[in-house]
Motif scaffolding. Structure first.
Motif, mmCIF file in Angstrom:
data_model
loop_
_atom_site.group_PDB
_atom_site.id
_atom_site.type_symbol
_atom_site.label_atom_id
_atom_site.label_comp_id
_atom_site.label_asym_id
_atom_site.label_seq_id
_atom_site.Cartn_x
_atom_site.Cartn_y
_atom_site.Cartn_z
ATOM 1 N N ASN A 147 -2.303 -4.310 -10.096
ATOM 2 C CA ASN A 147 -2.085 -4.371 -8.641
ATOM 3 C C ASN A 147 -2.077 -2.983 -8.009
ATOM 4 O O ASN A 147 -2.335 -2.828 -6.814
ATOM 5 C CB ASN A 147 -0.820 -5.178 -8.292
ATOM 6 N N PHE B 201 -4.294 -2.175 -4.779
ATOM 7 C CA PHE B 201 -3.695 -1.494 -3.632
ATOM 8 C C PHE B 201 -4.532 -0.281 -3.216
ATOM 9 O O PHE B 201 -4.871 -0.104 -2.038
ATOM 10 C CB PHE B 201 -2.269 -1.081 -4.001
ATOM 11 N N ILE C 18 -2.332 -8.485 -3.077
ATOM 12 C CA ILE C 18 -1.601 -7.655 -2.122
ATOM 13 C C ILE C 18 -0.370 -8.419 -1.603
ATOM 14 O O ILE C 18 0.727 -7.852 -1.476
ATOM 15 C CB ILE C 18 -2.501 -7.223 -0.958
ATOM 16 N N ALA C 19 -0.516 -9.704 -1.317
ATOM 17 C CA ALA C 19 0.614 -10.504 -0.837
ATOM 18 C C ALA C 19 1.719 -10.560 -1.883
ATOM 19 O O ALA C 19 2.909 -10.440 -1.553
ATOM 20 C CB ALA C 19 0.132 -11.914 -0.489
ATOM 21 N N GLU D 8 3.477 -7.193 -1.957
ATOM 22 C CA GLU D 8 4.371 -7.045 -0.809
ATOM 23 C C GLU D 8 5.653 -7.847 -1.014
ATOM 24 O O GLU D 8 6.758 -7.374 -0.684
ATOM 25 C CB GLU D 8 3.654 -7.490 0.468
ATOM 26 N N ASP E 25 9.167 -6.199 -1.258
ATOM 27 C CA ASP E 25 9.847 -6.516 -0.001
ATOM 28 C C ASP E 25 9.455 -5.505 1.077
ATOM 29 O O ASP E 25 10.278 -5.013 1.842
ATOM 30 C CB ASP E 25 11.365 -6.525 -0.192
ATOM 31 N N LEU E 26 8.136 -5.203 1.097
ATOM 32 C CA LEU E 26 7.586 -4.276 2.069
ATOM 33 C C LEU E 26 6.265 -4.828 2.586
ATOM 34 O O LEU E 26 5.508 -5.433 1.829
ATOM 35 C CB LEU E 26 7.303 -2.907 1.434
ATOM 36 N N GLN E 27 5.995 -4.601 3.876
ATOM 37 C CA GLN E 27 4.672 -4.931 4.391
ATOM 38 C C GLN E 27 3.787 -3.698 4.203
ATOM 39 O O GLN E 27 4.080 -2.632 4.735
ATOM 40 C CB GLN E 27 4.708 -5.324 5.871
ATOM 41 N N LEU E 28 2.710 -3.868 3.442
ATOM 42 C CA LEU E 28 1.834 -2.744 3.125
ATOM 43 C C LEU E 28 0.630 -2.662 4.049
ATOM 44 O O LEU E 28 0.091 -1.570 4.262
ATOM 45 C CB LEU E 28 1.353 -2.851 1.677
ATOM 46 N N ASP F 108 -1.041 -4.195 7.878
ATOM 47 C CA ASP F 108 -0.938 -4.939 9.137
ATOM 48 C C ASP F 108 -2.212 -5.767 9.285
ATOM 49 O O ASP F 108 -3.314 -5.218 9.370
ATOM 50 C CB ASP F 108 -0.794 -3.944 10.294
ATOM 51 N N THR G 130 0.214 0.249 6.587
ATOM 52 C CA THR G 130 1.445 0.539 7.298
ATOM 53 C C THR G 130 1.977 1.904 6.865
ATOM 54 O O THR G 130 1.462 2.526 5.920
ATOM 55 C CB THR G 130 2.504 -0.531 7.002
ATOM 56 N N ALA H 3 2.868 1.846 3.265
ATOM 57 C CA ALA H 3 1.736 2.009 2.356
ATOM 58 C C ALA H 3 1.336 3.475 2.239
ATOM 59 O O ALA H 3 1.076 3.973 1.129
ATOM 60 C CB ALA H 3 0.555 1.170 2.833
#
Length: 296
Positions: A7, A11, A38-39, A42, A46-49, A51, A60, A63
């Motif tokens: 992963n 990424f 990617i999901a 994330e 526990d992070l949004q990588l 948008d 983001t 990331a």
């Protein structure tokens, strides 16, 4: 575990290619597999990588914050894979190169730098040892390669590759009494009767008749020590011209002017290995790089 090699690769591919579909093509996967990877990453972090509100996903701040370390880890993993593959193909765990101290300034480091680029995790050991000792280390297996002057005769146990040439010159302190007695121009008999500073192996029986012919001599196993002794007026000696050039320019040494012969000895410099032991992948590659460098 969230950050696996797989992963991490996904990424970085999305960062590099700007979309899930382009990253998928570069990885030879379907876009849905990249999107899912990617999901999952994330969710684990526990992070949004990325948008996803626009046409293409945008990294983001999180990331971008993770990117430098992710690239460092990815490079380390790739180096580890190269090292592991090399070990299966015969790469040494350590490559030892023994170098005659007079040749530490010879052109050997560029080939070693190229080897390090190809095998960044290969452990390399560079040892300075008088020529006789460097060759002894080669034959006992302590070193895989030795960088030395050409030998007076060929040894059937040794293979070699020419690296370069080096010019040795006789030098002396400008205020040495022998220069004053001879009026500044010496003959070979003056050297025979003047103390010579010899760079030689630690075995007292070892000597090279090309370099040691004074009736009275002091020995050292280090060219810099010889340089200091000669500069102090304690004798004369053969040293590489590249080593003594700045000292001659500064006036602390002179290249001896002879009445009846020229003052220079041109010798080839060789990288040598033992034919009695198989060379590992790293040693073979270093010899190949040195040969390429020699051809220009």
């Amino acid at each position: 575990m969230a950050l696996s090699s797989d992963n991490l690769q996904v990424f970085l591919a999305v960062l590099d290619h700007g979309s899930f579909s382009a990253a998928a093509r570069s990885l030879r996967r379907v876009p849905s597999a990249v999107s899912m990877a990617i999901a999952n990453l994330e969710a684990e972090l526990d992070l949004q990588l990325f948008d996803r509100s626009g046409r293409e996903p945008r990294p983001t701040d999180a990331a971008r914050s993770l990117e430098p370390q992710a690239r460092l880890v990815d490079a380390q993993l790739k180096a580890l894979q190269v090292q592991a593959l090399g070990l299966t193909q015969g790469l040494e765990s350590r490559l030892t190169l023994a170098i005659a101290p007079e040749l530490l300034a010879a052109p050997w480091s560029a080939a070693l730098a190229a080897l390090a680029a190809e095998h960044p995790l290969l452990e390399v050991e560079v040892l300075a040892a008088p020529q006789a000792d460097a060759l002894a280390m080669l034959h006992t297996g302590r070193a895989q390669l030795a960088l030395v002057f050409e030998r007076p005769s060929l040894d059937g146990r040794e293979g070699f590759q020419e690296v370069s040439s080096e010019t040795l010159v006789c030098v002396m302190a400008p205020d040495h009494p022998a220069l004053a007695l001879a009026g500044g121009r010496l003959r070979e008999e003056h050297l025979i009767n003047t103390r010579q500073i010899v760079v030689a192996g630690r075995d007292l029986a070892s000597h090279d008749p090309r370099f040691a012919f004074g009736r009275h001599s002091w020995r050292t196993d280090n060219a810099l020590a010889a340089l200091a002794l000669i500069s102090a007026g304690l004798g004369w000696g053969w040293l590489p011209r590249n080593l003594v050039r700045p000292h001659v320019a500064a006036g602390s040494l002179v290249e001896i002017a002879f009445e009846n012969l020229s003052n220079s000895l041109d010798l080839w410099v060789d990288v040598v290995w033992s034919k009695e032991r198989p060379l590992g992948l790293g040693a073979q590659r270093l010899v190949s790089l040195i040969a390429r460098q020699r051809r220009g």
